[in-house]
Every structure is written in structure tokens, then in C-alpha cells.
Motif scaffolding. Structure first.
Motif, PDB file in Angstrom:
ATOM      1  N   GLY A  36       0.776  -0.802   0.233  1.00 27.79           N
ATOM      2  CA  GLY A  36      -0.119   0.274  -0.032  1.00 27.79           C
ATOM      3  C   GLY A  36       0.974   1.594  -0.115  1.00 27.79           C
ATOM      4  N   ASN A  37       1.699   1.273   1.172  1.00 27.61           N
ATOM      5  CA  ASN A  37       2.985   1.965   1.081  1.00 27.61           C
ATOM      6  C   ASN A  37       3.560   2.473  -0.110  1.00 27.61           C
ATOM      7  N   TYR A  38       3.663   1.486  -1.353  1.00 24.19           N
ATOM      8  CA  TYR A  38       4.199   1.920  -2.753  1.00 24.19           C
ATOM      9  C   TYR A  38       3.203   2.581  -3.701  1.00 24.19           C
ATOM     10  N   LEU A  39       1.814   1.431  -3.356  1.00 28.78           N
ATOM     11  CA  LEU A  39       1.011   2.624  -4.341  1.00 28.78           C
ATOM     12  C   LEU A  39       1.040   3.577  -4.392  1.00 28.78           C
ATOM     13  N   VAL A  40       0.570   3.722  -2.943  1.00 29.66           N
ATOM     14  CA  VAL A  40       0.286   5.185  -2.843  1.00 29.66           C
ATOM     15  C   VAL A  40       1.111   6.164  -3.389  1.00 29.66           C
ATOM     16  N   HIS A  41       2.516   6.012  -3.286  1.00 26.52           N
ATOM     17  CA  HIS A  41       3.113   6.774  -3.857  1.00 26.52           C
ATOM     18  C   HIS A  41       3.125   6.647  -5.481  1.00 26.52           C
ATOM     19  N   ASP A  42       2.752   5.717  -5.976  1.00 28.54           N
ATOM     20  CA  ASP A  42       2.947   6.153  -7.312  1.00 28.54           C
ATOM     21  C   ASP A  42       2.024   6.251  -8.736  1.00 28.54           C
ATOM     22  N   SER A  43       2.198   6.785  -9.692  1.00 29.39           N
ATOM     23  CA  SER A  43       0.199   7.735 -10.275  1.00 29.39           C
ATOM     24  C   SER A  43       0.438   6.552 -10.475  1.00 29.39           C
ATOM     25  N   ALA A  44      -0.124   5.624 -10.527  1.00 30.82           N
ATOM     26  CA  ALA A  44      -1.217   4.734 -11.330  1.00 30.82           C
ATOM     27  C   ALA A  44      -1.843   3.569  -9.641  1.00 30.82           C
ATOM     28  N   GLY A  45      -0.862   4.237  -8.139  1.00 31.54           N
ATOM     29  CA  GLY A  45      -1.626   3.856  -7.800  1.00 31.54           C
ATOM     30  C   GLY A  45      -2.819   3.418  -6.959  1.00 31.54           C
ATOM     31  N   CYS A  46      -3.231   4.764  -6.806  1.00 28.52           N
ATOM     32  CA  CYS A  46      -4.616   5.178  -5.730  1.00 28.52           C
ATOM     33  C   CYS A  46      -5.215   4.657  -6.734  1.00 28.52           C
ATOM     34  N   PRO A  47      -5.378   4.925  -8.060  1.00 25.44           N
ATOM     35  CA  PRO A  47      -6.254   4.145  -8.879  1.00 25.44           C
ATOM     36  C   PRO A  47      -6.783   2.440  -8.495  1.00 25.44           C
ATOM     37  N   ALA A  48      -4.881   1.792  -8.506  1.00 21.05           N
ATOM     38  CA  ALA A  48      -5.361   0.603  -7.863  1.00 21.05           C
ATOM     39  C   ALA A  48      -5.493   0.762  -7.010  1.00 21.05           C
ATOM     40  N   ILE A  49      -5.499   1.156  -5.536  1.00 17.21           N
ATOM     41  CA  ILE A  49      -5.784   0.537  -4.455  1.00 17.21           C
ATOM     42  C   ILE A  49      -7.865   0.531  -4.080  1.00 17.21           C
ATOM     43  N   ARG A  50      -8.275   1.790  -5.133  1.00 13.53           N
ATOM     44  CA  ARG A  50      -9.449   1.985  -4.982  1.00 13.53           C
ATOM     45  C   ARG A  50     -10.082   0.517  -5.783  1.00 13.53           C
ATOM     46  N   ARG A  51      -9.696   0.019  -6.658  1.00 19.49           N
ATOM     47  CA  ARG A  51      -9.999  -1.306  -7.372  1.00 19.49           C
ATOM     48  C   ARG A  51      -9.520  -2.141  -6.803  1.00 19.49           C
ATOM     49  N   MET A  52      -9.096  -2.042  -5.641  1.00 19.74           N
ATOM     50  CA  MET A  52      -8.710  -3.525  -5.412  1.00 19.74           C
ATOM     51  C   MET A  52     -10.511  -3.169  -3.734  1.00 19.74           C
ATOM     52  N   ILE A  53     -11.113  -1.960  -3.332  1.00 17.53           N
ATOM     53  CA  ILE A  53     -11.430  -1.839  -2.238  1.00 17.53           C
ATOM     54  C   ILE A  53     -12.807  -2.317  -3.082  1.00 17.53           C
ATOM     55  N   LEU A  54     -12.979  -1.877  -4.222  1.00 11.00           N
ATOM     56  CA  LEU A  54     -14.221  -2.136  -4.681  1.00 11.00           C
ATOM     57  C   LEU A  54     -14.558  -3.958  -5.046  1.00 11.00           C
ATOM     58  N   ASP A  55     -13.134  -4.336  -5.440  1.00 11.09           N
ATOM     59  CA  ASP A  55     -13.532  -6.335  -5.637  1.00 11.09           C
ATOM     60  C   ASP A  55     -13.716  -6.392  -4.717  1.00 11.09           C
ATOM     61  N   ASP A  56     -13.502  -5.762  -3.153  1.00 11.48           N
ATOM     62  CA  ASP A  56     -13.484  -6.434  -2.113  1.00 11.48           C
ATOM     63  C   ASP A  56     -15.419  -6.054  -1.364  1.00 11.48           C
ATOM     64  N   ILE A  57     -15.233  -4.881  -2.319  1.00  9.12           N
ATOM     65  CA  ILE A  57     -16.759  -5.027  -2.016  1.00  9.12           C
ATOM     66  C   ILE A  57     -17.825  -5.392  -2.640  1.00  9.12           C
ATOM     67  N   ASP A  58     -17.130  -5.840  -4.318  1.00  9.23           N
ATOM     68  CA  ASP A  58     -17.851  -7.118  -4.880  1.00  9.23           C
ATOM     69  C   ASP A  58     -18.201  -8.233  -4.285  1.00  9.23           C
ATOM     70  N   SER A  59     -17.099  -8.877  -3.920  1.00  9.58           N
ATOM     71  CA  SER A  59     -16.720 -10.291  -3.352  1.00  9.58           C
ATOM     72  C   SER A  59     -17.686 -10.292  -1.715  1.00  9.58           C
ATOM     73  N   ALA A  60     -17.976  -9.344  -1.279  1.00  8.70           N
ATOM     74  CA  ALA A  60     -18.398  -9.457   0.302  1.00  8.70           C
ATOM     75  C   ALA A  60     -20.216  -9.090  -0.314  1.00  8.70           C
ATOM     76  N   ARG A  61     -19.664  -8.474  -1.244  1.00 13.46           N
ATOM     77  CA  ARG A  61     -22.058  -9.115  -1.070  1.00 13.46           C
ATOM     78  C   ARG A  61     -22.280  -9.933  -2.003  1.00 13.46           C
ATOM     79  N   ALA A  62     -21.552 -10.358  -2.949  1.00 12.03           N
ATOM     80  CA  ALA A  62     -21.358 -11.577  -3.438  1.00 12.03           C
ATOM     81  C   ALA A  62     -22.244 -13.047  -2.785  1.00 12.03           C
ATOM     82  N   ARG A  63     -21.304 -12.287  -1.242  1.00 23.99           N
ATOM     83  CA  ARG A  63     -20.956 -13.868  -0.278  1.00 23.99           C
ATOM     84  C   ARG A  63     -22.002 -13.391   0.433  1.00 23.99           C
TER      85      ARG A  63
END
Length: 95
Positions: A36-63
């Protein structure tokens, strides 16, 4: 020696945001903190973290885990508020 809390303090992320990365990537929390520390300081990292959280939300909903999905939506809300570059014009707002 650094504690886990010290490591969190060195990132620009909350413990819940790190937990979402750990959940998505199936990593121990300390490794997710470093990723997370690496990603948050990379230009493409914050959108990647956002996508991870969205994926986690989708997984939680699916179960059928609506409580966890709601908690993750709050994590996402905080993340986007504190990292505005997580949402680009082409990715939309999510959730």
C-alpha cells in the motif's frame, strides 16, 4: 524495532485501507502495508487501491456479507476523500 502501528504511520493509509489491500491480495497485513505504501506513492497506485476496495465490496456482496460490504464502502469513501487522485475522469466514482 518497528511495530505494526509504526509501519502504518509511515504510510498514507489507514489500518482499514491496509486491511482491504490484505484481503484483496491475500497477504499478511504487514506485507499489505508495504504494498500500500508503494502504491499510494505511485501515479497509478491510488486508482489500483480504489479498485481493490471495490473488488472487496463486490466479493462481500456476492457472499451475502452486507455488513462487511458496508464497512468497506466507508473505507472506500475515506480513501477517495483523502486520495482524490484515486478517481480519474475515466474510472468514475464506483460503489
Amino acid at each position: 524495532m518497528l511495530t505494526f502501528e509504526d509501519c502504518i504511520a509511515l504510510t498514507d493509509l489507514t489500518e482499514d485501507e491496509i486491511a482491504a489491500i490484505a484481503e484483496h491480495e491475500h497477504l499478511p497485513a504487514i506485507v499489505a502495508a508495504e504494498l500500500g505504501n508503494y502504491l499510494v506513492h505511485d501515479s497509478a497506485g491510488c486508482p489500483a487501491i480504489r479498485r481493490m476496495i471495490l473488488d472487496d465490496i463486490d466479493s462481500a456482496r456476492a457472499r451475502g456479507d452486507t455488513r462487511h460490504a458496508l464497512a468497506l464502502k466507508l473505507v472506500l469513501k475515506h480513501f477517495v476523500e483523502t486520495h482524490p487522485d484515486a478517481v480519474s475522469a475515466t474510472t468514475g466514482t464506483g460503489a
